[in-house]
Design a protein around this motif. Structure first.
Motif, PDB file in Angstrom:
ATOM      1  N   THR A 119     -13.310  51.355  26.268  1.00 28.01           N
ATOM      2  CA  THR A 119     -12.927  50.121  26.948  1.00 28.01           C
ATOM      3  C   THR A 119     -11.411  49.994  27.052  1.00 28.01           C
ATOM      4  N   SER A 120     -10.972  49.047  27.885  1.00 27.44           N
ATOM      5  CA  SER A 120      -9.538  48.767  28.023  1.00 27.44           C
ATOM      6  C   SER A 120      -9.041  47.955  26.830  1.00 27.44           C
ATOM      7  N   PHE A 121      -7.741  48.007  26.598  1.00 26.89           N
ATOM      8  CA  PHE A 121      -7.117  47.230  25.532  1.00 26.89           C
ATOM      9  C   PHE A 121      -7.105  45.771  25.957  1.00 26.89           C
ATOM     10  N   SER A 122      -7.603  44.900  25.108  1.00 28.03           N
ATOM     11  CA  SER A 122      -7.776  43.491  25.469  1.00 28.03           C
ATOM     12  C   SER A 122      -6.858  42.571  24.679  1.00 28.03           C
ATOM     13  N   SER A 123      -6.809  41.317  25.110  1.00 21.65           N
ATOM     14  CA  SER A 123      -6.033  40.308  24.386  1.00 21.65           C
ATOM     15  C   SER A 123      -6.566  40.121  22.975  1.00 21.65           C
ATOM     16  N   ASP A 124      -7.886  40.129  22.839  1.00 18.36           N
ATOM     17  CA  ASP A 124      -8.481  39.968  21.510  1.00 18.36           C
ATOM     18  C   ASP A 124      -8.029  41.099  20.580  1.00 18.36           C
ATOM     19  N   GLN A 125      -7.996  42.309  21.100  1.00 14.68           N
ATOM     20  CA  GLN A 125      -7.553  43.436  20.284  1.00 14.68           C
ATOM     21  C   GLN A 125      -6.073  43.325  19.946  1.00 14.68           C
ATOM     22  N   ALA A 126      -5.272  42.847  20.893  1.00 16.25           N
ATOM     23  CA  ALA A 126      -3.835  42.672  20.638  1.00 16.25           C
ATOM     24  C   ALA A 126      -3.607  41.657  19.526  1.00 16.25           C
ATOM     25  N   VAL A 127      -4.360  40.553  19.562  1.00 12.06           N
ATOM     26  CA  VAL A 127      -4.242  39.531  18.510  1.00 12.06           C
ATOM     27  C   VAL A 127      -4.678  40.103  17.172  1.00 12.06           C
ATOM     28  N   PHE A 128      -5.735  40.902  17.189  1.00 10.62           N
ATOM     29  CA  PHE A 128      -6.207  41.527  15.953  1.00 10.62           C
ATOM     30  C   PHE A 128      -5.112  42.431  15.360  1.00 10.62           C
ATOM     31  N   VAL A 129      -4.468  43.235  16.209  1.00  8.81           N
ATOM     32  CA  VAL A 129      -3.409  44.128  15.727  1.00  8.81           C
ATOM     33  C   VAL A 129      -2.247  43.320  15.172  1.00  8.81           C
ATOM     34  N   GLN A 130      -1.860  42.265  15.888  1.00  3.57           N
ATOM     35  CA  GLN A 130      -0.758  41.411  15.424  1.00  3.57           C
ATOM     36  C   GLN A 130      -1.055  40.831  14.046  1.00  3.57           C
ATOM     37  N   ASN A 131      -2.252  40.316  13.882  1.00  2.00           N
ATOM     38  CA  ASN A 131      -2.628  39.727  12.597  1.00  2.00           C
ATOM     39  C   ASN A 131      -2.659  40.777  11.488  1.00  2.00           C
ATOM     40  N   SER A 132      -3.125  41.969  11.816  1.00  2.00           N
ATOM     41  CA  SER A 132      -3.237  43.034  10.818  1.00  2.00           C
ATOM     42  C   SER A 132      -1.868  43.494  10.329  1.00  2.00           C
ATOM     43  N   VAL A 133      -0.942  43.729  11.273  1.00  2.00           N
ATOM     44  CA  VAL A 133       0.381  44.207  10.853  1.00  2.00           C
ATOM     45  C   VAL A 133       1.176  43.089  10.192  1.00  2.00           C
ATOM     46  N   ASN A 134       0.928  41.856  10.611  1.00  2.00           N
ATOM     47  CA  ASN A 134       1.594  40.712   9.975  1.00  2.00           C
ATOM     48  C   ASN A 134       1.168  40.592   8.515  1.00  2.00           C
ATOM     49  N   GLU A 135      -0.122  40.778   8.250  1.00  2.00           N
ATOM     50  CA  GLU A 135      -0.616  40.723   6.875  1.00  2.00           C
ATOM     51  C   GLU A 135      -0.019  41.852   6.041  1.00  2.00           C
ATOM     52  N   LEU A 136       0.070  43.037   6.642  1.00  2.00           N
ATOM     53  CA  LEU A 136       0.654  44.186   5.952  1.00  2.00           C
ATOM     54  C   LEU A 136       2.114  43.920   5.592  1.00  2.00           C
ATOM     55  N   LEU A 137       2.882  43.392   6.557  1.00  2.00           N
ATOM     56  CA  LEU A 137       4.295  43.105   6.329  1.00  2.00           C
ATOM     57  C   LEU A 137       4.471  42.006   5.284  1.00  2.00           C
ATOM     58  N   THR A 138       3.666  40.950   5.366  1.00  2.00           N
ATOM     59  CA  THR A 138       3.771  39.837   4.416  1.00  2.00           C
ATOM     60  C   THR A 138       3.492  40.294   2.994  1.00  2.00           C
ATOM     61  N   ASP A 139       2.441  41.095   2.828  1.00  2.00           N
ATOM     62  CA  ASP A 139       2.120  41.618   1.495  1.00  2.00           C
ATOM     63  C   ASP A 139       3.263  42.481   0.962  1.00  2.00           C
ATOM     64  N   PHE A 140       3.849  43.293   1.847  1.00  2.00           N
ATOM     65  CA  PHE A 140       4.924  44.201   1.436  1.00  2.00           C
ATOM     66  C   PHE A 140       6.166  43.433   0.989  1.00  2.00           C
ATOM     67  N   THR A 141       6.629  42.511   1.810  1.00  2.00           N
ATOM     68  CA  THR A 141       7.881  41.804   1.513  1.00  2.00           C
ATOM     69  C   THR A 141       7.723  40.746   0.424  1.00  2.00           C
ATOM     70  N   SER A 142       6.489  40.319   0.162  1.00  2.00           N
ATOM     71  CA  SER A 142       6.278  39.340  -0.910  1.00  2.00           C
ATOM     72  C   SER A 142       6.235  40.005  -2.284  1.00  2.00           C
ATOM     73  N   ASN A 143       6.144  41.328  -2.301  1.00  2.00           N
ATOM     74  CA  ASN A 143       6.192  42.041  -3.582  1.00  2.00           C
ATOM     75  C   ASN A 143       7.639  42.060  -4.071  1.00  2.00           C
ATOM     76  N   PRO A 144       7.925  41.570  -5.268  1.00  2.00           N
ATOM     77  CA  PRO A 144       9.318  41.508  -5.737  1.00  2.00           C
ATOM     78  C   PRO A 144       9.985  42.882  -5.847  1.00  2.00           C
ATOM     79  N   ASP A 145       9.199  43.955  -5.854  1.00  2.00           N
ATOM     80  CA  ASP A 145       9.759  45.305  -5.985  1.00  2.00           C
ATOM     81  C   ASP A 145       9.734  46.072  -4.672  1.00  2.00           C
ATOM     82  N   PHE A 146       9.650  45.358  -3.522  1.00  2.00           N
ATOM     83  CA  PHE A 146       9.481  46.064  -2.253  1.00  2.00           C
ATOM     84  C   PHE A 146      10.668  46.964  -1.898  1.00  2.00           C
TER      85      PHE A 146
END
Length: 490
Positions: A119-146
């Motif tokens: 299938t084609s890349f959709s808005s729903d998939q784009a939002v999913f990717v945004q949320n996924s990488v945002n969670e990854l970044l938040t977890d990383f930078t919230s670690n005091p030893d990042f």
């Protein structure tokens, strides 16, 4: 005080100051700039100062690209005893990535790749990717030893049971994120959100830049024919076009996707692909197609923007650094992953291979971002450049001629790309042009011994000298044996 002072310090009395986020935050925390800092011409930028303001830091950052310097005489005379046991800063042994969350991220990535084959890349998939990488970044930078901890991504993915495509996507996104976050020179108070936006843009590009492969039939072999390689060269354009239906993907992210195989300024073969002319032609063709369709105005506007950037060669130092980060993270991910034609390389071996193949492809600054800021985190606190190693340096003289020297590593400080070296001899490289220019080897017949055994400390130099090759006994046994014997005899 302005930079027009007549009291100019000679260049040879100055050493380059590492203007990093860490050093600037240290100044802030201690409310003190402990050194007189100069520009490259020896003119004072800012005197030692207590309670510096944001304007003072802004003044320094204006000279970031040209370099900021301090007096060598102000270096502390005493150094830790070399015989002391190595000391690991608190937090350096912390594993930064959660096993369950990272494995889930990789499995979701695998599912997305499978969907994109159909299938084609959709808005729903784009939002999913945004949320996924945002969670990854938040977890990383919230670690005091990042800023110090270990990137345990290889350990997690080795047992995650995901496809090679998903492994590459996950690993590439994690490594690119770490490089971007750690090499950010300053986080201004109150501007964390703008920094996070930049980090997320790079992560989105890293995640999506190879989705075009889902639409290509590519042979799983390192030796591609000219025609097969031409097909591979299309994947940045295809990845870009696949993201166009989703307005959630910003134009800046798409620009990074289009250019992720162009890590060096200029249009030489080492910028790789896609070729600017073919890219421009392809984009114009797609634009003309969408111009005839109703409701495609947003897509044609994005293509027009990309055409403008390509035609006018619009770029910034930040953009070029982001492209290099994407390219380096991609190389590392590929080398440390099992491929149909070879097993994965160890993390340390992969970093050595990247360095040894960097002369035509990356700037000194790009390589420093990889090795000095995330290198030891990728190898469980082990440097790839150590006391007693043999390395080859390159320098460029005033007539733009490159010189190559074999050196012995005498000392490695905080930054492994800037060791203290003893020059053994000069040597000429053997250049090779295939898909791109590279140094294939070094010609032992061209060796000229340095009887002075000159010593140079790259940490105190602001010149062009850089380490471009590690003479590793496994990667180049013949050269290592020859240099080892030569060093003994001299």
């Amino acid at each position: 005080m302005s930079t027009n002072d007549t009291n100019i310090v000679p260049r040879e009395k100055l050493a380059k100051f590492e203007l990093t986020e860490e050093s600037l935050n240290s100044f802030r925390k201690n409310q003190n700039i402990p050194l007189d800092l100069y520009n490259k011409d020896g003119q004072i930028l800012i005197h030692k100062k207590r309670n510096p303001t944001e304007a003072d830091f802004g003044k320094l950052l204006k000279f970031e690209m040209q370099g900021v310097y301090f007096l060598i005489s102000e270096l502390k005379k005493s150094k830790p005893n070399g015989a002391d046991k190595p000391y690991l800063e608190p937090g350096r042994t912390t594993k930064l990535f959660d096993i369950e969350k990272t494995a889930r991220f990789a499995k979701q990535s695998q599912a997305l790749i499978e969907d994109l084959r159909k299938t084609s890349f959709s808005s729903d998939q784009a939002v999913f990717v945004q949320n996924s990488v945002n969670e990854l970044l938040t977890d990383f930078t919230s670690n005091p030893d990042f800023e110090l901890g270990i990137f345990n991504i290889l350990e997690i993915l080795s047992v995650a049971g995901v496809s090679v495509e998903s492994e590459l996507m996950t690993k590439r996104t994690v490594v690119a994120m770490g490089m971007k976050v750690r090499t950010r020179k300053i986080v201004n108070e109150g501007k964390e959100e703008s920094n996070k936006k930049d980090h997320l843009s790079l992560m989105m590009a890293s995640y999506l830049m190879d989705v075009g492969y889902s639409r290509l039939e590519v042979k799983q072999t390192p030796k591609l024919t000219k025609e097969e390689y031409a097909v591979v060269q299309q994947h940045p354009i295809i990845s870009y076009l696949m993201t166009l239906p989703a307005p959630e993907v910003e134009s800046h992210v798409r620009t990074l996707i289009l250019n992720h195989h162009r890590p060096y300024r200029g249009n030489g073969v080492n910028n790789n692909f896609p070729d600017p002319r073919s890219l421009f032609t392809k984009l114009m063709s797609v634009r003309d197609k969408y111009n005839k369709e109703v409701g495609k105005e947003r897509i044609t506007q994005d293509i027009e923007l990309q055409l403008h950037l390509q035609e006018n060669n619009v770029t910034t130092s930040s953009f070029e650094e982001d492209i290099a980060i994407l390219s380096l993270a991609s190389e590392y991910s590929s080398l440390t992953s099992n491929q149909p034609w070879r097993p994965a390389f160890k993390s340390s071996t992969a970093l050595k291979m990247i360095l040894n193949d960097s002369f035509f492809s990356y700037s000194n600054k790009n390589i420093r971002h990889l090795l000095d800021y995330v290198g030891s985190s990728l190898t469980n606190n082990e440097n790839i450049i150590n006391f007693g190693d043999f390395v080859i340096t390159a320098s460029v003289d005033s007539e733009k001629r490159a010189h190559f020297d074999i050196c012995l590593v005498l000392e490695v400080g905080r930054y492994q790309t800037r060791p203290k070296l003893q020059r053994i001899c000069s040597i000429n490289p053997v250049f090779q042009k295939g898909i791109k220019f590279k140094i294939a080897d070094f010609d032992l017949k061209t060796i000229k011994i340095d009887r002075r055994k000159a010593i140079m400390d790259l940490a105190l130099q602001a010149g062009t000298t850089r380490v471009i090759y590690i003479i590793d006994p496994e990667l180049n046994p013949a050269l290592h044996e020859a240099v080892y014997k030569l060093n003994l005899n001299t």
